[in-house]
Scaffold this motif. Structure first.
Motif, mmCIF file in Angstrom:
data_model
loop_
_atom_site.group_PDB
_atom_site.id
_atom_site.type_symbol
_atom_site.label_atom_id
_atom_site.label_comp_id
_atom_site.label_asym_id
_atom_site.label_seq_id
_atom_site.Cartn_x
_atom_site.Cartn_y
_atom_site.Cartn_z
ATOM 1 N N TYR A 161 0.146 7.087 -2.549
ATOM 2 C CA TYR A 161 -0.204 7.708 -3.821
ATOM 3 C C TYR A 161 -0.746 6.597 -4.707
ATOM 4 O O TYR A 161 -0.528 5.414 -4.425
ATOM 5 N N ASP A 162 -1.488 6.969 -5.742
ATOM 6 C CA ASP A 162 -2.100 5.958 -6.601
ATOM 7 C C ASP A 162 -1.060 5.495 -7.621
ATOM 8 O O ASP A 162 -0.791 6.195 -8.592
ATOM 9 N N ASN A 163 -0.472 4.305 -7.363
ATOM 10 C CA ASN A 163 0.649 3.874 -8.202
ATOM 11 C C ASN A 163 0.213 3.026 -9.392
ATOM 12 O O ASN A 163 1.037 2.538 -10.139
ATOM 13 N N VAL A 223 -1.039 -3.870 -7.565
ATOM 14 C CA VAL A 223 -1.488 -3.337 -8.848
ATOM 15 C C VAL A 223 -0.975 -4.299 -9.915
ATOM 16 O O VAL A 223 -0.044 -5.058 -9.667
ATOM 17 N N GLU A 282 0.826 -1.193 0.000
ATOM 18 C CA GLU A 282 0.000 0.000 0.000
ATOM 19 C C GLU A 282 0.863 1.245 0.000
ATOM 20 O O GLU A 282 1.795 1.360 0.783
ATOM 21 N N TRP A 283 0.513 2.157 -0.875
ATOM 22 C CA TRP A 283 1.260 3.416 -0.986
ATOM 23 C C TRP A 283 0.280 4.550 -0.833
ATOM 24 O O TRP A 283 -0.884 4.417 -1.186
ATOM 25 N N MET A 318 -5.525 -0.553 -1.916
ATOM 26 C CA MET A 318 -4.761 -0.500 -3.168
ATOM 27 C C MET A 318 -4.123 -1.874 -3.487
ATOM 28 O O MET A 318 -4.039 -2.243 -4.632
ATOM 29 N N THR A 319 -3.694 -2.557 -2.481
ATOM 30 C CA THR A 319 -3.014 -3.869 -2.605
ATOM 31 C C THR A 319 -2.172 -3.958 -3.877
ATOM 32 O O THR A 319 -1.574 -2.999 -4.307
#
Lengths: 603, 351
Positions: A451-453, B4, A448-449, B1-2
């Motif tokens: 920012y939207d990676n 990507v 989890e970051w 988000m886990t």
């Protein structure tokens, strides 16, 4: 090759291509993320602090950030179905300005008690207004002089209303004068000597490049009544003194002023408006999008035609004669336009607008007051400090180094304000403040970051335009409608977050190759160190873009080094996500230029 | 988000191979193994090898058993056939698949638990039969999925993460495979792709039982001081016997070697394995000497890697069984059922 010194703010600043390319170094990815979050006020304030005119620039900026955008190097043509395109940074800026709430309470105010210093700004354009804002908040008393009745300079006089509504200018000029301690005087300065005698502690010259270049060819005088200098004509339209033009109009010149002239002419009765340019289409100085907008309004652009004479009958202009040329290049690659030998062409018209360049004019600066001029009759101005050879006089905007654009004027203004402040405080103006750097790890959890990676593969969105018939019928109707919040969100997602940096700590690395294996762009290589030119060739993918740095670690356990090519990194964070030891981390480097406010050790 | 997905974007200079694919086309789903797992590096090496050999992904079948290693086939060759079998039973399922369709490239992916413990018998018999396959053991010396107990390949005396020494003798899968009749036997290290990729390429082109014992550190449970399967230990004790390049008929040979420095071995499919000796006197065609050398290295605490044994002209299972050249799976009913008249004839012959 030496290990990279990431403590130097310029290293990661350079990785943020857009911010590095921006003359004012606006922290672009940060405000784009805020727009994606719907935090328009915060996005606006970041811009306001850095570039002073977000609403104006969001519509009119020359956008040096966009050609620099990393996105235009990494997109896959087969996915977007077209060429690689940068993020629409400029139009996102406008979204922040359009959708913000009342930000008045967040704007700084001049202190109740001034510092007793008085500054004069000559010219009321973007450079002077930046100086005024930066200094007024510090307690300076600033007086701004302009020949026109309202502040704004070329923003108000030269940019047509269909590109920039007056309400936006009034609002953003108002934010500056609202700081307090800034007085506008509607007066044309005729003598710098006299102004200096009024006892100002410093004078800033931001008078622009106010003179449109003449086209001295036969018939100029005889047809004069229908031959207009582009910027003067635009200014006259802007103040409502001119409201119509003939049906057939020729615009001479290939810059942005020419584009503004032709589109304005279309709205004032010009039905057959043509732009005629000496150079080829690609070499024209106008921004590609401005050319597109002109063409979309049925304005043909004719290239490789050099005006030879104006034709006049019975004292009235009837047209222009052109010689056809072609471009030839010498051994050094210099272009020369040579006649093709084809017969000259006569193009009939009722009016001609001459937009072949702008010049500086300083007849009002006496040459004996200590300001040195160079062989081109331009004042000698130091690039970093904006100082002239006179200790109290500073220059900025088009007045400093000739015509550039608004964002350069703002950058000059910030630099000049620092110098003026330092000089007034008795400090060395050559000691420039370092940019501020705020570093925060983005790690929230294992995967989890903050920012939207997840990298969007969407193609660049187009800004909606007003219907052509509607736009052409009203000179005040803004053509671009701007992104709505939904489109803005989609476009904002295209930003790669280049300010979230891949930071490598060599003593944590166990050389497991996980980062190398996951990197979608093959940016990372573990190899033996060598000279840079040699290293660039033997990476997992060759690093051919020499304008982009290699990030080199110190020696690892196996004596190899980690080399990362910054060029096409997506900042997706997968290297850090797959790193078992935290040797890679994603850290946001918020880099912000230090303005006058924090430039001095004392106030 | 886990997690990507790995972005679809790629380096602008990414090349296509002879069958029109980029290396990225040989990838699978994003790995869910622990960050830093050696298995992911082996997956990347398989991807690289298949891309370099211009293999069409639909001509590969990946089979695996149970364990961290056996999850790995999900993370490479996403467009190939896959079969996740019962624990330790991958060799027999692979053998059956190979018998049914000899046209595919068979890649058995297993771990030290799957092959050296529960599946040791299957492993041995697969090698004995000479099944044409690439058998890759991702060998980390521990049971990662059950939190790091010693596996059967853990060295005697090596220490667990909690400091307890292993008291059992290790199984050396490379030596076992040589003894059992495998014809391409190599050992490598997940952290050395320069060695691993050519070995995988050579194994794929080998028309017999090829096995790669790849030491693959378990970052979660077996990468500490006292472990003999950690990144640091293997790097310090890696004794490569040779280096190799795999050269296909159409390829140009670019590297130049001094006479005597390299030997070329042609495999039965026409591919050439160019071996550069690193250990003086090591001859991978000499089975007895090979076994002796590996044993000596082991005694000295070193890990012998490289191409340990090679019989370039093996006899595979199909040759032994004398099956038809056409895959059995493609034979029609008429080919498979000779009819009642033929049965009558056979019966009559037996009366």
């Amino acid at each position: 090759m030496q290990a990279t010194d990431i403590a130097n703010p310029n290293y990661f600043h350079k990785v943020v291509d857009c911010q590095w390319a921006c003359p004012a170094h606006t922290p672009v990815p940060e405000y784009i993320r805020l727009i994606a979050h719907g935090r328009y006020d915060d996005a606006y304030m970041i811009n306001w602090k850095s570039n002073v005119f977000p609403g104006v620039l969001g519509r009119t900026c020359d956008r040096p950030c966009e050609p620099a955008c990393r996105r235009s190097r990494v997109e896959d043509e087969s996915i977007v179905g077209g060429r690689k395109e940068p993020v629409a940074i400029c139009r996102l800026k406008r979204v922040a300005a359009d959708y913000k709430d009342d930000i008045d309470a967040r704007l700084p105010r001049a202190p109740a008690e001034g510092n007793g210093k008085r500054i004069a700004c000559i010219g009321g354009g973007p450079a002077s207004l930046t100086v005024a804002r930066d200094l007024a908040v510090l307690g300076y008393e600033v007086v701004v002089f302009d020949q026109d009745p309202k502040l704004g300079g070329m923003i108000r006089t030269q940019i047509p209303r269909f590109r920039l509504p007056e309400s936006v200018i009034d609002e953003e000029v108002g934010y500056i004068t609202g700081v307090g301690n800034i007085r506008f005087v509607h007066r044309r300065i005729e003598s710098l000597k006299a102004l200096l005698a009024e006892g100002y502690d410093a004078v800033f010259v931001g008078s622009g490049a106010p003179r449109g270049r003449e086209l001295d060819i036969p018939g100029r005088k005889e047809g004069g009544a229908n031959i207009h200098i582009g910027i003067d004509w635009l200014s006259s339209v802007s103040f409502g003194h001119t409201s119509k033009i003939g049906k057939r109009v020729i615009v001479l010149g290939g810059g942005n002023t020419a584009m503004d002239c032709c589109r304005t002419a279309r709205r004032l009765g010009g039905e057959d408006v043509k732009v005629i340019v000496r150079s080829g289409f690609e070499e024209m100085k106008a921004s590609p999008w401005e050319k597109e907008d002109a063409i979309a309004e049925d304005i043909p652009i004719l290239n490789f035609l050099v005006p030879k004479s104006f034709t006049v009958e019975g004292g009235r202009l009837t047209g222009v004669v052109f010689e056809t040329v072609k471009a030839e290049y010498d051994a050094k690659g210099r272009r020369k336009l040579v006649a093709t030998g084809e017969p000259d062409q006569h193009v009939a018209c009722d009016d001609v607008l001459v937009a072949v360049g702008q010049e500086n004019a300083f007849p009002w600066i006496e040459r004996d007051i200590g300001i040195e001029f160079d062989k081109w009759d331009m004042p000698k101005v130091a690039e970093a400090t904006m100082a002239s050879t006179h200790p109290k006089v500073f220059f900025g905007g088009d007045a400093a180094f000739g015509p550039k654009n608004i964002i350069w004027a703002v950058a000059h203004g910030h630099d000049a304000a620092i110098s003026i402040h330092k000089r007034c405080m008795g400090e060395d103006i050559a000691a420039r403040p370092a940019p501020g750097m705020n570093i925060v790890s983005q790690k929230m959890g294992i995967h989890e970051w903050s920012y939207d990676n997840d990298v969007s593969v969407a193609k660049r969105l187009k800004v909606p335009h007003r219907k052509k018939e509607e736009a052409l019928s009203d000179i005040r109707a803004e053509v671009e409608l701007g992104f709505d919040p939904e489109l803005a969100f989609k476009e904002a997602q295209r930003c790669l977050n280049c300010d979230v940096q891949t930071v490598f700590t060599d003593n944590l690395c166990i050389e497991c190759d996980a980062c190398v294996d996951i990197c979608p762009m093959d940016c990372i290589t573990f190899t033996e160190n060598g000279e840079e030119a040699d290293l660039r060739q033997r990476l997992n993918a060759p690093a051919l873009n020499l304008t982009q740095d290699l990030y080199l670690s110190g020696p690892l356990k196996t004596a190899r080094v980690m080399v990362k090519d910054e060029d096409v990194c997506l900042h997706c964070g997968l290297c850090a996500e797959r790193c078992p030891t935290g040797a890679w981390d994603m850290r946001k480097y918020y880099i912000e230029m230090t303005h006058a406010e924090h430039a001095c050790t004392r106030r | 988000m886990t997690y990507v997905n790995k972005p679809k974007l790629h380096h602008p200079t990414l090349k296509k191979n002879a069958v029109g694919y980029t290396r990225r086309d040989y990838e699978g789903a994003i790995s869910t193994l622990c960050a830093g797992c050696g298995h992911d590096s082996i997956s990347a090496a398989i991807i690289q090898a298949c891309w370099e050999l211009s293999i069409e992904p639909h001509k590969v079948a990946k089979l695996s058993g149970i364990g961290c290693s056996s999850k790995a086939p999900t993370y490479f060759l996403g467009n190939s056939h896959g079969f996740n079998t019962v624990h330790g039973r991958m060799p027999s399922v692979l053998t059956g698949a190979n018998l049914a369709n000899r046209d595919l490239i068979y890649m058995g992916v297993s771990g030290d638990g799957d092959s050296a413990s529960i599946g040791l018998g299957q492993f041995a018999h697969g090698m004995r039969r000479g099944v044409n396959m690439v058998y890759i053991v991702m060998n980390n010396g521990v049971y990662g999925l059950t939190k790091g107990q010693f596996s059967a390949t853990a060295d005697k005396g090596s220490k667990s993460k909690r400091g307890i020494a292993n008291t059992d003798s290790p199984i050396d899968l490379a030596m076992l495979a040589i003894t059992m009749g495998a014809t391409f036997v190599a050992r490598s290290f997940s952290g050395d792709k320069a060695q691993l990729v050519p070995l995988i390429k050579g194994a794929i082109r080998h028309e017999g039982a090829a096995i790669l014992d790849v030491i693959s550190p378990c970052v979660a449970f077996n990468n500490h001081a006292g472990s003999t399967k950690s990144y640091d230990y293997v790097r310090e004790h890696n004794e490569a016997v040779n280096k190799l390049d795999v050269i296909l008929g159409s390829e140009e040979i670019t590297a130049e070697y001094a006479p005597g420095e390299a030997t070329d071995v042609m495999q039965s499919d026409g591919s050439i394995i160019r071996l550069r000796k690193l250990a003086p006197g090591y001859d991978p065609s000499d089975k007895v000497a090979a076994l002796k050398f590996i044993q000596e290295q082991e005694q000295a605490g070193e890990v012998a890697t490289g191409l340990l044994y090679l019989d370039p002209t093996p006899q595979d299972l199909h040759a032994s069984l004398n099956t038809v050249a056409r895959p059995l799976a493609q034979l029609g009913e008429a080919d498979l059922n000779p009819g009642s008249a033929a049965l009558e004839r056979i019966n009559a012959a037996l009366r």
